[in-house]
Design an enzyme around this catalytic site. Sequence first.
Site, PDB file in Angstrom:
ATOM      1  N   ASP A   1       0.875  -1.184   0.000  1.00 21.89           N
ATOM      2  CA  ASP A   1       0.000   0.000   0.000  1.00 21.89           C
ATOM      3  C   ASP A   1       0.900   1.218   0.000  1.00 21.89           C
ATOM      4  O   ASP A   1       2.119   1.094  -0.086  1.00 21.89           O
ATOM      5  CB  ASP A   1      -0.913   0.017   1.247  1.00 21.89           C
ATOM      6  CG  ASP A   1      -2.180   0.840   1.004  1.00 21.89           C
ATOM      7  OD1 ASP A   1      -2.055   1.975   0.512  1.00 21.89           O
ATOM      8  OD2 ASP A   1      -3.292   0.358   1.297  1.00 21.89           O
TER       9      ASP A   1
ATOM     10  N   SER B   1      -3.176  19.265   0.012  1.00 17.98           N
ATOM     11  CA  SER B   1      -3.436  17.929  -0.508  1.00 17.98           C
ATOM     12  C   SER B   1      -2.270  17.450  -1.372  1.00 17.98           C
ATOM     13  O   SER B   1      -1.796  16.312  -1.228  1.00 17.98           O
ATOM     14  CB  SER B   1      -4.737  17.961  -1.307  1.00 17.98           C
ATOM     15  OG  SER B   1      -4.824  16.850  -2.156  1.00 17.98           O
TER      16      SER B   1
ATOM     17  N   TYR C   1       5.621  21.318 -15.558  1.00 17.58           N
ATOM     18  CA  TYR C   1       6.259  19.998 -15.632  1.00 17.58           C
ATOM     19  C   TYR C   1       5.614  19.001 -14.694  1.00 17.58           C
ATOM     20  O   TYR C   1       5.605  17.804 -14.967  1.00 17.58           O
ATOM     21  CB  TYR C   1       7.765  20.144 -15.409  1.00 17.58           C
ATOM     22  CG  TYR C   1       8.363  20.952 -16.531  1.00 17.58           C
ATOM     23  CD1 TYR C   1       8.364  20.441 -17.829  1.00 17.58           C
ATOM     24  CD2 TYR C   1       8.812  22.235 -16.333  1.00 17.58           C
ATOM     25  CE1 TYR C   1       8.818  21.197 -18.884  1.00 17.58           C
ATOM     26  CE2 TYR C   1       9.279  22.998 -17.386  1.00 17.58           C
ATOM     27  CZ  TYR C   1       9.278  22.477 -18.661  1.00 17.58           C
ATOM     28  OH  TYR C   1       9.711  23.231 -19.713  1.00 17.58           O
TER      29      TYR C   1
ATOM     30  N   SER D   1       5.691   6.287 -21.497  1.00 19.87           N
ATOM     31  CA  SER D   1       6.863   5.406 -21.502  1.00 19.87           C
ATOM     32  C   SER D   1       6.530   3.989 -21.037  1.00 19.87           C
ATOM     33  O   SER D   1       7.318   3.065 -21.244  1.00 19.87           O
ATOM     34  CB  SER D   1       7.960   5.982 -20.605  1.00 19.87           C
ATOM     35  OG  SER D   1       8.347   7.242 -21.060  1.00 19.87           O
TER      36      SER D   1
ATOM     37  N   THR E   1      13.905  17.444 -23.663  1.00 17.09           N
ATOM     38  CA  THR E   1      12.574  17.091 -24.160  1.00 17.09           C
ATOM     39  C   THR E   1      12.705  16.389 -25.508  1.00 17.09           C
ATOM     40  O   THR E   1      12.012  15.399 -25.774  1.00 17.09           O
ATOM     41  CB  THR E   1      11.694  18.349 -24.288  1.00 17.09           C
ATOM     42  OG1 THR E   1      11.834  19.108 -23.097  1.00 17.09           O
ATOM     43  CG2 THR E   1      10.249  17.979 -24.481  1.00 17.09           C
TER      44      THR E   1
ATOM     45  N   LYS F   1      13.665  12.808 -25.142  1.00 21.56           N
ATOM     46  CA  LYS F   1      12.543  11.924 -24.830  1.00 21.56           C
ATOM     47  C   LYS F   1      11.785  11.525 -26.091  1.00 21.56           C
ATOM     48  O   LYS F   1      11.476  10.349 -26.299  1.00 21.56           O
ATOM     49  CB  LYS F   1      11.592  12.616 -23.855  1.00 21.56           C
ATOM     50  CG  LYS F   1      12.172  12.716 -22.465  1.00 21.56           C
ATOM     51  CD  LYS F   1      11.149  13.208 -21.486  1.00 21.56           C
ATOM     52  CE  LYS F   1      11.504  12.785 -20.090  1.00 21.56           C
ATOM     53  NZ  LYS F   1      11.323  11.372 -19.832  1.00 21.56           N
TER      54      LYS F   1
ATOM     55  N   ARG G   1      -5.867  36.974 -25.853  1.00 22.78           N
ATOM     56  CA  ARG G   1      -6.668  35.978 -25.138  1.00 22.78           C
ATOM     57  C   ARG G   1      -7.519  36.682 -24.083  1.00 22.78           C
ATOM     58  O   ARG G   1      -7.380  37.868 -23.851  1.00 22.78           O
ATOM     59  CB  ARG G   1      -5.747  34.946 -24.485  1.00 22.78           C
ATOM     60  CG  ARG G   1      -4.843  35.536 -23.434  1.00 22.78           C
ATOM     61  CD  ARG G   1      -3.744  34.579 -23.017  1.00 22.78           C
ATOM     62  NE  ARG G   1      -4.228  33.589 -22.082  1.00 22.78           N
ATOM     63  CZ  ARG G   1      -3.471  33.059 -21.108  1.00 22.78           C
ATOM     64  NH1 ARG G   1      -2.214  33.422 -20.960  1.00 22.78           N
ATOM     65  NH2 ARG G   1      -3.955  32.164 -20.294  1.00 22.78           N
TER      66      ARG G   1
END
Lengths: 525, 370
Positions: free
Chosen positions: A106, A169, A257, A268, A328, A331, A450
């Site tokens: 757990d 949290s 990120y 992945s 990046t 990846k 915007r």
Amino acid sequence: MDATAHTHDLGHEHPPKGIMRWLTTTNHKDIGTLYLWFSLIMFLSAGSMALMIRAELFEPGLQFFQPDFFNQLTTLHGLLMIFGAIMPAFVGFANWLVPMMIGAPDMAFARMNNWSFWLLPPAALLLLGSFFVPGGAAAAGWTLYPPLSIQMGMGMDMTIFAIHLMGISSIMGSINIITTILNLRAPGMSLMKMPMFVWTWLITAYLLIAVMPVLAGAVTMLLTDRHFGTHFFNPAGGGDPLMYEHIFWFFGHPEVYIMILPAFGIVSQIIPTFARKPLFGYASMVYATASIAILSFTVWAHHMFTVGMPAAGQLFFMYATMLIAVPTGVKVFNWVATMWRGSMTFETPMLFAIAFVCLFTIGGFSGLVLALVPVDIQLHNTYYVVAHFHYVLFSGAAMSIMAGVYFWLPKWTGHMYDERLGKLHFWTTTIAFNITFFPMHFLGLAGMPRRIPDYALQFTTFNQVASVGAFLLGMSQLIFLVVVLKCIRGGKKAPSKPWEGADSLEWTLPSPAPYHSFQTPPVVK
Amino acid sequence: MLDKLVARTGGGVALMLASLSARADLQYNLQPPATNVASQIYNLHLMVLWVCLGIFVVVFGAMFYSILRHRKSLGHKAANFHENTLVEITWTVIPFIILMAMAYPASKTVLDMKNTSDADMTIKVTGYQWKWGYHYLGQGVNFFSNLSTPRSEIENLQTKDKHYLLEVDHPMVVPTGEKIKLLITSNDVIHGWYLPAFGIQQDAIPGFVKSVWFKVDEPGTYRGQCAQLCGKDHGFMPIVVKAVSPQDFTKWIQAQKAAVVTYNPNKTYTEAELVQHGAQVYAANCAACHQANGKGIPGAFPALDGDPIVNGPKAVHIETVLNGKGGRMPAWKDQLNDFDIASVITYERNSWGNHTGEAIQPAEVKALRK
């Protein structure tokens, strides 16, 4: 190893029934489920706000909403999607999967885990409820820049309190995840043998612990400026509105990120599974993730190129930002190399993962364009930026979450999902997503700012295309809801390892995964 | 609700189909640049776009080739390689070199944009909720620039003009061929002075004065908007710059100086005179929040019709307008003169359901200024 050999006679196998089970649960799988449902509900609510925004923007002129309410919609759409939909979804994945992937029974702090989750619904109620208080919800954009946010009504205070709750949290969730990963790994599971998803979450959790207190500090200063006569951000009292932007984006950039590293982790896991070939460059993947995380603390002011900082500042933040493109890129190359000469099949999770790689890269490229200071000054605060961050957050974060849901649904529910509906969901989502957000690049290039409820006539056509796409995109998510509900209620029985190429520990457990798993740790070779 | 929706969007769908067929007016790139800096940005963006597109085609060409050929359904057997140091170093180094090649021209443009020295003329730009103030330093010309699109167009009661939402009552006028420096600041919240054709976007931040510059060669009218969310009417504070020949500019400056409204601080004005001028001041400055009908917006902006301050002691009313109230109501003492304030207060106290019958004189306002 075979988990059915576990004895299930520990007495706490049967949780309480009904609502008490969910309120009092300390089981990582139950809590993971709660997080995921919470996230889906927030996704659909914040998504409806997006549709209201797109309805208003279908034509020039004010049709449905007054400007002040429009600003409330854009603000709450952002806050709820980030803090309500995407982050909790990833925590839900972490809860379900991290213990199973590292062979732990757990999470390390089971009771704290319960509290981490149950802080979220009150926070969501504060945010949603703020629409109904005098003055309405916060309307300063999700960035809550002062002095504008100082002017707002009590909706802003509710937002600040909600951010505090969600921050607590997140911090507790992160402490839990780090402790679990560092202390509860099965014998033989060295750090460099952990599944990529676990690695990305380990790094993300450190980012969260580092930056959530920074955000809490920023909004607390807003609160005291609003009510207790401080002048942190008020120039008339010697304060500095720019200081807020610096503090906010020192949180805000790593936050970007936080929302994408777990997505990298999920993808992945999925790509090697369906390419039936190990992840290419595992070690460089780990290092790339860590470099992205470290660099993320040095680029925040690229969100502030238009504040007029000195040339030296602009150049430093431009170079640092461009540097992020290197890990990046590594990846993306690694994922492509993983597929290269594999033996690929294209079930729904793989489709979403491939779309993720492609579309996230478009978002990465537009990020590179925005990293160049002169171009950013031309495009900052325009729809180009809106297009950019939806390519990284929707086709990046959200579509990786969908990929992950399809991938692990058989493990969670014990049933296979409806592949035909899953593929339909994939195609409608991907097509509608591009119809919605691709034209926004053009709108931004043409100079449409915007966060405006009404626009000049030359922007009409692309806005209409985007609005039509948005409604298709919104409707497509109902297919997702149907697939998930159908899969929970029944369907073809899922074997313990429904995907041929899957190799992490959770696939050694039966489907659905038993309520308590790995009470005896497995041994990893 | 549904039929309203159809009525409102049905026309839009038709319009969309019509405009899609007339694609000629669609713009896919940055606005045509009007300054040297803007052209540099235009070219920089195009260069980066092509580089990105090239990389995209190569990388995803490889991926889609793999997707087509390396399928299980074609009987392709999976290889088992999972690392290659040389390849990994190569694809770390090559992007790095490409990035350096991009950073060089970008840095040059940054330095060019920052060079505000040797300006021929300086204009101070101040952002207000929700309009721009332009102050021609050293030339004694000072005015506000408000949106001039009528409310009826915004509410779809009237056909929209070609320059809908991008038109103002008083544009900034500048001479061509001269280096103009702007000092940008704000009076209340953060705004953004954004003029795409000039390649300028500068946040207007209270407490800071930031500078940018431009030199425009072609006479013409250039349009932009506030770029930083600044509250309810953020979308309704456009920027219009008119570039004219230096001769025309000199004439314009003379005309501006001549047109300054003069008033006699000691004269006793009649209620009718004050109300007439006050109605204009109200429409330009107050109606955005308190509304033309004086009813305000419930929950956000108070009604003036029947308001206790407007119908109470006049000194309190004058002080509220001069100094603002509660953070939301701005202080007007620096934006409006005594005559303007006296007129608008007289107008408010004698309009809608308010009938105080009082005529406030400029001298009374002057006496309450601190």
